[in-house]
Design a protein around this motif. Structure first.
Motif, PDB file in Angstrom:
ATOM      1  N   THR A 145       0.820  -1.213   0.000  1.00 51.12           N
ATOM      2  CA  THR A 145       0.000   0.000   0.000  1.00 51.12           C
ATOM      3  C   THR A 145       0.854   1.264   0.000  1.00 51.12           C
ATOM      4  N   GLY A 146       2.146   1.074  -0.143  1.00 50.51           N
ATOM      5  CA  GLY A 146       2.978   2.231  -0.408  1.00 50.51           C
ATOM      6  C   GLY A 146       3.455   2.969   0.821  1.00 50.51           C
ATOM      7  N   PHE A 147       3.465   2.293   1.979  1.00 47.43           N
ATOM      8  CA  PHE A 147       3.989   2.957   3.160  1.00 47.43           C
ATOM      9  C   PHE A 147       5.510   2.825   3.254  1.00 47.43           C
ATOM     10  N   THR A 148       6.109   2.516   2.132  1.00 48.51           N
ATOM     11  CA  THR A 148       7.545   2.312   2.122  1.00 48.51           C
ATOM     12  C   THR A 148       8.309   3.626   2.139  1.00 48.51           C
TER      13      THR A 148
ATOM     14  N   ALA B 189       6.078   1.782  -5.911  1.00 47.92           N
ATOM     15  CA  ALA B 189       7.300   2.388  -5.383  1.00 47.92           C
ATOM     16  C   ALA B 189       7.913   3.361  -6.392  1.00 47.92           C
ATOM     17  N   GLY B 190       7.517   3.239  -7.668  1.00 50.28           N
ATOM     18  CA  GLY B 190       7.933   4.219  -8.672  1.00 50.28           C
ATOM     19  C   GLY B 190       9.415   4.175  -8.981  1.00 50.28           C
ATOM     20  N   LEU B 191       9.982   2.968  -8.970  1.00 52.93           N
ATOM     21  CA  LEU B 191      11.410   2.854  -9.245  1.00 52.93           C
ATOM     22  C   LEU B 191      11.665   2.811 -10.747  1.00 52.93           C
ATOM     23  N   HIS B 192      12.921   2.649 -11.103  1.00 51.58           N
ATOM     24  CA  HIS B 192      13.294   2.507 -12.506  1.00 51.58           C
ATOM     25  C   HIS B 192      12.572   1.285 -13.089  1.00 51.58           C
ATOM     26  N   PRO B 193      12.024   1.404 -14.309  1.00 47.73           N
ATOM     27  CA  PRO B 193      11.253   0.286 -14.858  1.00 47.73           C
ATOM     28  C   PRO B 193      12.018  -1.032 -14.902  1.00 47.73           C
ATOM     29  N   ASN B 194      13.328  -0.956 -15.101  1.00 48.44           N
ATOM     30  CA  ASN B 194      14.111  -2.194 -15.173  1.00 48.44           C
ATOM     31  C   ASN B 194      14.185  -2.906 -13.830  1.00 48.44           C
ATOM     32  N   ALA B 195      13.877  -2.179 -12.743  1.00 48.09           N
ATOM     33  CA  ALA B 195      14.059  -2.739 -11.399  1.00 48.09           C
ATOM     34  C   ALA B 195      12.823  -3.476 -10.900  1.00 48.09           C
ATOM     35  N   LEU B 196      11.765  -3.528 -11.705  1.00 48.61           N
ATOM     36  CA  LEU B 196      10.493  -4.063 -11.213  1.00 48.61           C
ATOM     37  C   LEU B 196      10.625  -5.471 -10.639  1.00 48.61           C
ATOM     38  N   LYS B 197      11.247  -6.357 -11.402  1.00 47.71           N
ATOM     39  CA  LYS B 197      11.298  -7.756 -10.949  1.00 47.71           C
ATOM     40  C   LYS B 197      12.255  -7.916  -9.774  1.00 47.71           C
TER      41      LYS B 197
END
Lengths: 357, 310
Positions: A28-31, B273-281
């Motif tokens: 849920t994005g509490f990170t 989390a909105g990280l770099h797309p390559n980092a998803l997995k």
């Protein structure tokens, strides 16, 4: 029964609870790592506050070198429409990395982040976006078939929030031109090998059209299916000595191109491709849809939507032009000479260190 | 909110896959690699039937039946031809690739203009007054997303309940006995080979059902849909076991559903989390690892007990 406090806090039940809570917190994005830029952007149809760039999500199902080209070309289109990165718009990239189950979540993430526009880069991405039924404007870039994805029934009759650029690209005129190109570079060729992916509808269609065009030009065609990347080298080897040139269609063959070109060079068989990137890797020539033209038009469509125009009023654009890339150096290494008139005609000539333009 | 609803829907939708893997991996102690093929087979069968306007419920049932047949085939290769389960699964899965191509006629089949269970549920929702869009916690959510979530949650719960009941019947006990101790099961007149074929059929039927639901949820079927599903099924099962444990049996089966939902929520968390797309997995793997490790660490601190999961 009395339970020691330490045992209670460290019991398996509590451990599981802690694990579940941790996972829900992460989900849920509490990170604390959430991109706060997502919070600043308004939803569709909401005017962007001054100084806040519109958030554009570019979503792809898989990672491919051509996507970077597409993204760059979109930027060019936006620039030509007087849209400045960081001021008027901000790109956010998402990739499912080949996991189709993740695609809908990427679309949902873009919707939740109140993306002004979603750009879909592959047919599967558009299909997922159509299925989500969002009202967020969607602009697709260089798909093969937006109609099969359910985005519309014709260039002008389509879903009100969807428009974009597509290229069936390898239809009958293009396949005839492809055969002509082989003829011009290899006038004595009589046999053509085609590697294709039977599980890809377009690949099968291209193979059939190419076969028809080649047979009309008097070439004998041997088509070899490739089911996975591991089979590409062996499939190429099976054509050694039996064909004068190889053409390839489909993601599997393209993914296994490194193995294909290695074997083809050993057998001294020139390879013709529909991808300019493969000319950079050793293919003799490529006739390909104009990525840059398509991307720039998609960029201009984005600009029009950002300025308030409805995608419903913007017809789909079918890329009309093809480009030619040649690699005389690698062709020469296997004893093939690319005629000067073909080199002169080429939009891109790949040499040592050169890149497609 | 859309992301959470979508992830939970996908989790419930993949519950049959987790239950299928539960049967083969936990009941029969074998890694059945037919899963990749039977998932795609379920998706392909349902898509091919839906485009010719077969009612969605019938198409889904036939998709599941196709998976049962695939499981029977793997079971028959294993028990009759004495080929190891894993190899039998690989052989069936390999053959299914061509079968799927024959069924769909191509590698991709769109359901854009076909009725599916999802669209039917959406229509029902609207009939009962569910609006096209509604606002939840400040986010606009499509009414159809909620009906889809409800449908998948209902189906997943029914399957968990059904499997729990089945495993407590004489037939279920015989299946579990055949998996846990074939010699003993044989000694008490249980036809072990029959139970293996039946179990693999049920396992792959559930997997194909997941594929059929997945295709209807996504709006298309693709030859690539099944790739990697055996790993997904194992991961979801193990996450569920780490969170809910293995005892009693009902909770163990329920762990399949919990694991599937939690796994998709974790993927959603990685996306959010909105990280770099390559980092998803990479991020997804780290999150799953965190969830798996926390309970074990707690148990370890408690007194060094052996972990239950994995």
């Amino acid at each position: 029964m009395t339970v020691h406090p330490r045992r209670f806090f460290l019991s398996p039940r509590i451990g599981r609870f802690v694990g579940l809570a941790a996972c829900l917190a992460l989900a849920t994005g509490f990170t604390g790592s959430r991109d706060t830029a997502l919070l600043r952007n308004p939803g569709p149809g909401v005017a962007t506050p001054a100084g806040s760039p519109a958030l554009i999500y570019i979503i792809r199902a898989d990672d491919w070198m051509g996507h970077e080209w597409s993204e760059d070309a979109i930027r060019v289109g936006l620039l030509e429409s007087d849209m400045e990165a960081g001021v008027d718009y901000e790109f956010k990239m998402l990739s499912a990395q080949g996991d189709l189950a993740t695609l809908p979540s990427l679309i949902d993430a873009a919707i939740d982040a109140k993306a002004r526009i979603i750009v879909t880069l592959q047919d599967a991405t558009l299909e997922a976006a159509v299925r989500r039924g969002t009202t967020v404007p969607i602009i697709f870039q260089l798909l093969s078939d937006p109609f099969a994805a359910g985005a519309g029934t014709s260039d002008s009759n389509h879903m009100p929030n969807i428009t974009g650029v597509y290229s069936p690209g390898f239809g009958d005129p293009e396949q005839t031109r492809r055969v002509d190109l082989i003829r011009r570079i290899l006038p004595k060729a009589t046999r053509l090998g085609i590697l294709f992916s039977p599980e890809e509808q377009l690949s099968v269609s291209f193979k059939q059209r190419m076969t028809k065009a080649a047979q009309q030009a008097g070439l004998k065609v041997t088509a070899v299916p490739v089911g996975n990347v591991g089979e590409v080298s062996d499939a190429t080897r099976s054509l050694c000595g039996k064909v004068d040139a190889i053409e390839l269609f489909g993601n599997v063959a393209h993914s296994g191109f490194a193995g294909l070109i290695k074997v083809a060079k050993e057998c001294k068989v020139p390879v013709f491709s529909p991808s300019p990137f493969e000319v950079m890797q050793g293919a003799t020539a490529a006739l390909y849809p104009d990525f840059q033209d398509g991307g720039a038009i998609a960029g201009k469509m984005i600009a029009r939507v950002l300025r308030g125009e409805s995608p419903a009023k913007i017809p789909f654009y079918r890329v009309q032009t093809t480009k030619l890339a040649v690699n005389p150096g690698d062709a020469g290494s296997i004893g093939v000479t690319v005629p000067p008139d073909v080199v002169k005609q080429a939009d891109t000539v790949v040499g040592k260190g050169a890149k497609p333009q | 909110m859309n992301l959470l609803i979508g992830a939970a829907t996908l989790g419930f939708l993949l519950t049959p896959l987790a239950l299928g893997v539960f049967i083969s991996y936990r009941i029969y102690h074998t890694l059945d690699l037919t899963v990749d093929g039977s998932f795609g087979l379920g998706a392909a069968t349902v898509a091919a039937l839906l485009v010719i306007h077969v009612p969605p419920l019938v198409a889904t049932a036939l998709g599941m039946l196709a998976g049962v047949m695939a499981g029977f085939l793997t079971g028959a290769i294993h028990t009759r031809l004495r080929v190891g389960t894993s190899l039998a699964g690989v052989l069936t899965s390999t053959a299914l690739y061509s079968v799927i191509l024959f069924i769909m006629g191509s590698g991709n089949l769109s359901l854009a203009s076909s009725d599916t269970l999802v669209t039917v549920a959406e229509g029902l929702g609207h009939r009962f007054g569910l609006p096209e869009n509604l606002t939840i916690l400040g986010t606009t959510v499509r009414g159809g997303s909620l009906t889809e979530l409800g449908l998948m949650a209902l189906l997943a719960s029914a399957l968990v309940l059904g499997l729990t009941v089945l495993m407590r019947t004489d037939l279920g006990l015989a299946m579990r006995a055949a998996g846990n101790n074939p010699q003993m099961a044989n000694a008490v007149a249980v036809d072990v080979n029959y139970m293996i074929v039946l179990g693999l059929g049920l396992s792959n039927g559930l997997t194909a059902l997941a594929g059929a639901l997945f295709a209807q949820s996504q709006g298309y079927a693709s030859i690539q849909m099944g790739i990697g599903m055996v790993v997904t099924g194992l991961a979801t099962l193990m996450i569920g076991e780490a969170l809910l444990g293995k005892r009693p049996l009902g909770r163990w089966i329920c762990a399949g559903m919990a694991g599937a939902v939690v796994f998709r929520l974790l993927v959603a968390g990685a996306i959010r989390a909105g990280l770099h797309p390559n980092a998803l997995k990479l991020v997804t793997a780290l999150m799953v690892l965190t969830v798996l490790v926390v309970p074990h660490l707690v148990r370890g601190a408690r007194g060094g007990r052996q972990p239950e999961g994995g």
